[in-house]
Write a protein that holds these residues in place. Structure first.
Motif: not given
Length: 532
Positions: A503-508, A525-526, A528
């Motif tokens: 979640e720190t990297f905006g992931g699931d 993990l997304p 850029e």
């Protein structure tokens, strides 16, 4: 290991290729369009538009007010300006030199022509203001012609060479230049001043003329007759055309000058503002990289300065928050290591020491039983070594800053499988270089997941899948172990740590497990950008 492939297509163009004019025009239009998106040019164009628009509105209002005062109203034209009124207006505005020139013998026709052509048919006037000898007036003049004849009907001068040629001067006037001219001319030459007989209407309020006699002031004899012919009158209907004429002349130059000054002023003002905003952007970019060594300095005191003060205050609070977060993270990591050592290595080391003590006690009496305890102690010591090795790998992971991240994952998985005695398989789909922080997150999550498999799952096989997609990288760890009920609460921070990292990297982070059917962990993990 999965396979990945890529192809590179290079398109070469001749150096002698010349860009077409259409391409140059499109490039220029694109640059102009991009300039409208920049704040500096938006403000510059806004200042220009406001300056020119305001001046144009002022000119239109003043022009309407002034012209409406000097143009002839239609209601007055239809009801008030009778033939008598027209004759009176022209009589009062006629130059006094005409009577003097007509009284000379012989009459100077050249002087009369000069006076007629330099004169004008003034209808109305408005005195705007006077300062000493400076007088500003606004007046309207009729579009018409003037013909001057003597008492014998000889043409002395004309203001319109299109109707009467120069050769006709000095000759009897041609009665055909105006319809019905003979009657009013003879009436004026006879000395009558009846306006109704002197006035001839050709088109109502559009075309008319009248004869105006000039008398000797001494014996009141007729010196000559002036024939005044109107083709157009400056009425209210001419208001739009007059304002348009005003705009087409000097006002356009004034608008261009005002627009240029507005553009220069707007450009300089907007340039200073955009420089201040660029400074804010540069410092905030440094903050986003974790560099809080610089703060925004903007002592102007306006709203942007107030914004920078709030941003500086926010940066100070964020710096303190990051410091506290780091301290909390260090404390949590220490606590986790302490729990792991207490729950695993310490308990197994304590059990090994018990077996060793028992073996020493039985060594002389019962060597066979002592040997059994020594074997068990050796197994426990080997387990302690494995636990400590796992902790050392967590504290000091191998270098993952290179390009062979897949090989690093594979090597770690092989070593883990050897230590845990569990078969492990790695499947990699696609490949491209990942940011360092994404690599670290994947490595840590894989470590924690495999540690849980080794400690709790009793699995025989583990499959790890690493898949590279366009804007996301996916990690899946699947075992065939005991599984567990995900609805129950368990002590330890392993699962929570993996979820927080994702979640720190905006992931699931997704956990799937059923008792007796193994466990599956999915992490996405997304990223850029993707380097192809």
């Amino acid at each position: 290991m999965g396979q990945s492939s890529f192809s590179v297509i290079l398109k070469m163009q001749p150096q002698s290729l010349v860009r077409s004019p259409g391409y140059t025009i499109m490039a220029f239009l694109n640059r102009v369009q991009q300039s409208f998106r920049r704040l500096q040019w938006k403000l510059t164009y806004s200042y220009t538009a406001v300056t020119v628009g305001s001046l144009l509105v002022v000119v239109l209002i003043l022009g309407y007010l002034l012209f409406s005062q000097v143009l002839v109203p239609l209601d007055i034209l239809n009801s008030v300006l009778s033939p008598k009124a027209w004759i009176q207006i022209i009589s009062e505005s006629a130059p006094p030199e005409w009577r003097y020139v007509l009284s000379q013998d012989p009459v100077d026709t050249r002087l009369i022509s000069l006076l007629l052509r330099e004169g004008n048919l003034q209808i109305t006037h408005l005195e705007l203001f006077r300062v000493g000898d400076l007088q500003i007036q606004l007046r309207t003049t009729g579009q018409g012609s003037v013909f001057l004849v003597d008492e014998n009907g000889i043409l002395l001068g004309s203001s319109n060479p299109n109707l009467v040629s120069e050769d006709a001067i000095g000759q009897p006037i041609d009665m055909g230049i105006l319809p019905g001219l003979a009657v009013p001319l003879e009436t004026a030459l006879s000395g009558e001043i009846d306006p109704e007989r002197l006035f001839v209407t050709l088109e109502p309020n559009e075309r008319f003329y009248f004869a105006l006699p000039y008398f000797d002031e001494v014996n009141q004899e007729v010196l000559g007759v002036g024939i005044i012919y109107f083709e157009n009158l400056p009425t209210e209907n001419d208001l739009p055309s007059n304002i348009l004429s005003l705009l087409n002349q000097s006002v356009m130059i004034l608008l261009l000058a005002a627009g240029l000054l507005g553009t220069i002023f707007g450009f300089l003002t907007a340039r200073g503002m955009t420089k201040r905003l660029q400074r804010v952007s540069q410092v905030t970019d440094a903050w986003s990289q974790g560099d809080f060594s610089d703060f925004i300095s903007d002592p102007v005191g306006d709203e942007i300065s107030q914004l920078t003060e709030r941003l500086n205050h926010m940066a100070e609070q964020l710096q303190q928050f990051l410091r506290r977060s780091q301290e909390i993270a260090v404390a949590e990591e220490r606590n986790r290591l302490a729990r792991d050592l207490h729950d695993s290595a310490k308990q197994e080391a304590l059990a090994a020491s018990f077996h060793l003590g028992t073996a020493l006690t039985l060594f002389e009496r019962d060597p066979q039983r002592a040997r059994v305890h020594l074997v068990e102690a050796d197994f426990l010591v080997d387990s302690v070594r494995g636990e400590l090795t796992d902790l050392i790998h967590e504290l000091r992971p191998p270098s993952i800053n290179g390009d062979n991240f897949d090989e690093t994952i594979n090597e770690y998985l092989i070593e883990w499988a050897h230590q845990a005695g569990i078969k492990a398989t790695l499947n990699v789909i696609g490949s491209f270089d990942l940011p360092l922080d994404i690599k670290q997150a994947i490595y840590r999550i894989l470590q924690e997941a495999l540690a849980n498999v080794a400690r709790h799952s009793s699995a025989d096989q583990v499959m790890v899948t690493l898949q590279y997609r366009a804007t996301v990288v996916e990690l899946m760890i699947q075992d065939d172990g005991l599984g567990f009920d995900t609805q129950q609460h368990y002590d330890g921070i392993g699962l929570q740590s993996m979820r927080e990292r994702a979640e720190t990297f905006g992931g699931d982070f997704n956990l799937i497990s059923t008792v007796g059917q193994g466990t599956q962990i999915e992490v996405a993990l997304p990223i850029e950008t993707k380097r192809e």
